[in-house]
Design an enzyme around this catalytic site. Structure first.
Site, PDB file in Angstrom:
ATOM      1  N   ARG A  61     -24.771   2.402 -14.867  1.00 54.30           N
ATOM      2  CA  ARG A  61     -26.008   2.102 -14.125  1.00 54.30           C
ATOM      3  C   ARG A  61     -27.125   3.090 -14.427  1.00 54.30           C
ATOM      4  O   ARG A  61     -28.292   2.815 -14.131  1.00 54.30           O
ATOM      5  CB  ARG A  61     -25.707   1.993 -12.625  1.00 54.30           C
ATOM      6  CG  ARG A  61     -24.956   0.698 -12.268  1.00 54.30           C
ATOM      7  CD  ARG A  61     -24.814   0.544 -10.777  1.00 54.30           C
ATOM      8  NE  ARG A  61     -24.043   1.603 -10.188  1.00 54.30           N
ATOM      9  CZ  ARG A  61     -22.712   1.590 -10.060  1.00 54.30           C
ATOM     10  NH1 ARG A  61     -22.010   0.560 -10.480  1.00 54.30           N
ATOM     11  NH2 ARG A  61     -22.084   2.610  -9.511  1.00 54.30           N
ATOM     12  N   GLU A  98     -12.325  13.071  -6.993  1.00 58.85           N
ATOM     13  CA  GLU A  98     -11.605  13.262  -5.727  1.00 58.85           C
ATOM     14  C   GLU A  98     -10.084  13.124  -5.967  1.00 58.85           C
ATOM     15  O   GLU A  98      -9.296  13.928  -5.493  1.00 58.85           O
ATOM     16  CB  GLU A  98     -12.101  12.215  -4.731  1.00 58.85           C
ATOM     17  CG  GLU A  98     -11.776  12.546  -3.294  1.00 58.85           C
ATOM     18  CD  GLU A  98     -12.295  11.476  -2.354  1.00 58.85           C
ATOM     19  OE1 GLU A  98     -13.112  10.641  -2.779  1.00 58.85           O
ATOM     20  OE2 GLU A  98     -11.841  11.486  -1.191  1.00 58.85           O
TER      21      GLU A  98
HETATM   22  P1  AMP Z   1     -20.697  11.475  -8.097  1.00 61.02           P
HETATM   23  O1  AMP Z   1     -20.127  11.959  -9.394  1.00 61.02           O
HETATM   24  O2  AMP Z   1     -19.787  11.688  -6.940  1.00 61.02           O
HETATM   25  O3  AMP Z   1     -22.095  12.054  -7.836  1.00 61.02           O
HETATM   26  O4  AMP Z   1     -20.832   9.902  -8.183  1.00 61.02           O
HETATM   27  C1  AMP Z   1     -21.870   9.337  -8.855  1.00 61.02           C
HETATM   28  C2  AMP Z   1     -21.478   8.092  -9.603  1.00 61.02           C
HETATM   29  O5  AMP Z   1     -20.656   7.208  -8.835  1.00 61.02           O
HETATM   30  C3  AMP Z   1     -22.722   7.315  -9.955  1.00 61.02           C
HETATM   31  O6  AMP Z   1     -22.592   6.846 -11.279  1.00 61.02           O
HETATM   32  C4  AMP Z   1     -22.785   6.188  -8.946  1.00 61.02           C
HETATM   33  O7  AMP Z   1     -23.195   5.014  -9.550  1.00 61.02           O
HETATM   34  C5  AMP Z   1     -21.372   6.066  -8.399  1.00 61.02           C
HETATM   35  N1  AMP Z   1     -21.310   6.048  -6.910  1.00 61.02           N
HETATM   36  C6  AMP Z   1     -20.722   6.997  -6.134  1.00 61.02           C
HETATM   37  N2  AMP Z   1     -20.797   6.701  -4.832  1.00 61.02           N
HETATM   38  C7  AMP Z   1     -21.469   5.525  -4.754  1.00 61.02           C
HETATM   39  C8  AMP Z   1     -21.914   4.691  -3.662  1.00 61.02           C
HETATM   40  N3  AMP Z   1     -21.666   4.996  -2.384  1.00 61.02           N
HETATM   41  N4  AMP Z   1     -22.603   3.578  -3.961  1.00 61.02           N
HETATM   42  C9  AMP Z   1     -22.870   3.253  -5.252  1.00 61.02           C
HETATM   43  N5  AMP Z   1     -22.491   3.995  -6.312  1.00 61.02           N
HETATM   44  C10 AMP Z   1     -21.793   5.120  -6.084  1.00 61.02           C
END
Ligand code: AMP
Length: 175
Positions: A61, A98
């Site tokens: 995305r 996680e």
């Molecule tokens: P992080 O590495 O935890 O910052 O997660 C970011 C990635 O996971 C991004 O590529 C987001 O598209 C996806 N992502 C994580 N949580 C969500 C959420 N609640 N809604 C949509 N996409 C999420």
């Protein structure tokens, strides 16, 4: 209505996806609205114009707004993909999730030394993914100019993981 209000009203909140307790911010309805999508690219462009030499977008995305933004600013767009997807020589970085771990890759000739690179993704949650992308840029001696997201989930404190790379962390809308 402000851009933020219109984005907020357009994003679809999907409870318990992909697992119980997670509220997924689905940006599909934004992509179905070309005028709103164009305004989003415009907003990013106004913020980053003149500050960056390239945009690194995180699969998948991060490609949606990252590539149109790079074209608008007239700068290169760099693909950061999951392991095994890029055809040419790559560097890779493994990072913790996680549960378990993930690995992302970038082509070796994408970032030139000293290039000011923006890391872009659709959403900032814990910051693990964007931080891993920043590691790849650092490995190639690029300069991390900042991080850009459409949505930030503030309560997960993702910015804390990113501040050591750049203080310039910009999101259009925060929750
Ligand atoms: P992080 O590495 O935890 O910052 O997660 C970011 C990635 O996971 C991004 O590529 C987001 O598209 C996806 N992502 C994580 N949580 C969500 C959420 N609640 N809604 C949509 N996409 C999420």
């Amino acid at each position: 209505m402000s851009l933020q209000e219109r984005i907020d009203q357009t994003i679809r909140n999907v409870p318990d996806f992909p697992k119980p307790g997670i509220q997924f911010k689905d940006i599909s309805p934004i992509l179905e609205n070309p005028k709103l999508s164009e305004e989003i690219v415009e907003e990013f462009a106004n913020y980053w114009k003149g500050k960056i030499d390239a945009i690194a977008g995180v699969e998948s995305r991060g490609f949606l707004f990252g590539f149109p933004l790079a074209m608008k600013l007239g700068i290169p767009f760099i693909l950061i993909r999951k392991k095994g997807k890029l055809p040419y020589k790559t560097i890779s970085h493994k990072y913790d999730l996680e549960y378990g771990s993930a690995e992302i890759e970038m082509h070796i000739d994408s970032v030139k030394p000293g290039m000011r690179v923006l890391v872009h993704d659709d959403l900032l949650a814990t910051g693990g993914t964007a931080g891993a992308a920043a590691e790849l840029i650092r490995m190639e001696n690029g300069e991390i100019s900042g991080f850009s997201f459409l949505v930030e989930l503030e309560f997960l404190n993702g910015t804390e993981k990113l501040l050591s790379y750049s203080k310039n962390i910009h999101s259009i809308i925060s929750y």
